[in-house]
Enzyme design. Structure first.
Site, PDB file in Angstrom:
ATOM      1  N   ILE A   6       1.317   3.055   8.844  1.00 21.16           N
ATOM      2  CA  ILE A   6       0.457   3.876   7.990  1.00 21.16           C
ATOM      3  C   ILE A   6       0.108   2.961   6.813  1.00 21.16           C
ATOM      4  O   ILE A   6       0.925   2.766   5.913  1.00 21.16           O
ATOM      5  CB  ILE A   6       1.166   5.159   7.507  1.00 21.16           C
ATOM      6  CG1 ILE A   6       1.538   6.034   8.701  1.00 21.16           C
ATOM      7  CG2 ILE A   6       0.267   5.932   6.550  1.00 21.16           C
ATOM      8  CD1 ILE A   6       2.285   7.304   8.329  1.00 21.16           C
ATOM      9  N   PRO A   7      -1.077   2.360   6.828  1.00 27.70           N
ATOM     10  CA  PRO A   7      -1.362   1.194   5.978  1.00 27.70           C
ATOM     11  C   PRO A   7      -1.670   1.530   4.522  1.00 27.70           C
ATOM     12  O   PRO A   7      -2.793   1.300   4.030  1.00 27.70           O
ATOM     13  CB  PRO A   7      -2.569   0.560   6.669  1.00 27.70           C
ATOM     14  CG  PRO A   7      -3.287   1.723   7.290  1.00 27.70           C
ATOM     15  CD  PRO A   7      -2.203   2.669   7.737  1.00 27.70           C
ATOM     16  N   CYS A   8      -0.660   2.036   3.803  1.00 30.41           N
ATOM     17  CA  CYS A   8      -0.862   2.319   2.383  1.00 30.41           C
ATOM     18  C   CYS A   8      -1.116   1.041   1.587  1.00 30.41           C
ATOM     19  O   CYS A   8      -1.641   1.097   0.475  1.00 30.41           O
ATOM     20  CB  CYS A   8       0.326   3.092   1.818  1.00 30.41           C
ATOM     21  SG  CYS A   8       1.920   2.291   2.049  1.00 30.41           S
ATOM     22  N   HIS A   9      -0.769  -0.118   2.165  1.00 27.04           N
ATOM     23  CA  HIS A   9      -1.006  -1.388   1.467  1.00 27.04           C
ATOM     24  C   HIS A   9      -2.497  -1.700   1.343  1.00 27.04           C
ATOM     25  O   HIS A   9      -2.886  -2.554   0.551  1.00 27.04           O
ATOM     26  CB  HIS A   9      -0.296  -2.538   2.199  1.00 27.04           C
ATOM     27  CG  HIS A   9      -0.755  -2.752   3.602  1.00 27.04           C
ATOM     28  ND1 HIS A   9      -0.234  -2.043   4.673  1.00 27.04           N
ATOM     29  CD2 HIS A   9      -1.698  -3.582   4.136  1.00 27.04           C
ATOM     30  CE1 HIS A   9      -0.822  -2.439   5.787  1.00 27.04           C
ATOM     31  NE2 HIS A   9      -1.709  -3.355   5.495  1.00 27.04           N
TER      32      HIS A   9
END
Length: 278
Positions: A240-243
């Protein structure tokens, strides 16, 4: 007209060309030629003026169109073909199977949920991974704080049946980071958090967006702070690419696993995306 003014007019011309022709996927050579610049000079000055590479900008335009068009489309295939894609594969991240816990599982903090977990190395440092029969339920990075990351994992799934299996953990991490295998995701969060995490999966590999953009996508333009808090609660890093979310000012901040790791992830993905698009 000064050199600066001339360059600005060329970049403005390039942006207009991309806006009008993105569905045909123009090459960087085509855009540069239309703007009256050499390819490498164009790439350099475009990044200076816009803040994104031409590739990143083109992909962002395509994604924004997809988000709008898909609301009215009868099928994902219709959207793919209209955007000029050969198959639905380039849009698959919009529809990653993300499953939330049931109300009963939420209330009982994961009671009777069997979670296998273990530790291992990734290209971005050490990680703890947890997974169930429904999918990956935790992925957290750590440096020297192995106990801290386990404590966060244990608190999230307080009453779950945790089973340590180092061999399986190694296999999962290798499949995710080396073999690029896709797994379903099994998350524990509020309705808002889950909707935010689904929006994060919308962000293509190699692209970035802002907290306010996510708020607008969810039709909650006045809830940027709440959106940012929900992003900060993400417990499945990388997948889950919160970056890929940064502040509106362009500052890279607010990553629970370290700013340097966030910068490394973004740099790696941008480089990989550029190589794929060459």
């Amino acid at each position: 007209m000064s050199l600066v003014d001339t360059t600005y007019k060329q970049i403005e011309k390039a942006i207009k060309y991309i806006d009008e022709n993105f569905k045909s996927h123009p090459s960087i050579d085509e855009i540069a030629k239309y703007s009256g610049m050499s390819k490498y000079h164009f790439i350099r000055v475009f990044k200076e003026y816009v803040g994104l590479t031409p590739k990143q900008f083109l992909h962002s335009i395509t994604l924004n169109y997809a988000k709008e068009h898909i609301k009215e489309s009868k099928s994902i295939l219709d959207s793919s073909l209209d955007i000029g894609l050969s198959s639905t594969s380039r849009l698959h991240e919009l529809f990653v199977n993300l499953i939330g816990v049931t109300p009963k599982e939420w209330k009982e903090k994961g009671r009777d949920v069997k979670i296998t977990y273990g530790f291992g190395k990734t290209p971005f440092g050490n990680a703890l991974i947890g997974f169930t029969s429904k999918g990956v339920c935790y992925l957290g990075f750590y440096d020297n704080n192995k106990e801290d990351v386990f404590q966060r994992f244990n608190e999230l799934w307080e009453n779950a049946n945790l089973v340590f299996n180092q061999k399986l953990a190694y296999e999962y991490l290798e499949n995710i980071f080396i073999k690029n295998r896709k797994y379903p995701l099994f998350v524990k969060g509020t309705n808002l958090q889950i909707n935010v995490w689904k929006a994060l999966i919308n962000i293509p590999n190699g692209e970035i967006t802002t907290y306010s953009d996510i708020a607008n996508i969810l039709d909650k333009p006045k809830s940027v702070r709440a959106i940012a808090n929900a992003i900060g609660k993400n417990h499945i890093g990388y997948l889950i690419p919160c970056h890929r979310v940064i502040s509106k000012s362009g500052a890279i901040s607010g990553y629970r696993w370290g700013i340097e790791r966030k910068e490394s992830l973004l740099a790696f993905e941008a480089l990989k995306k550029d190589k794929e698009d060459e």
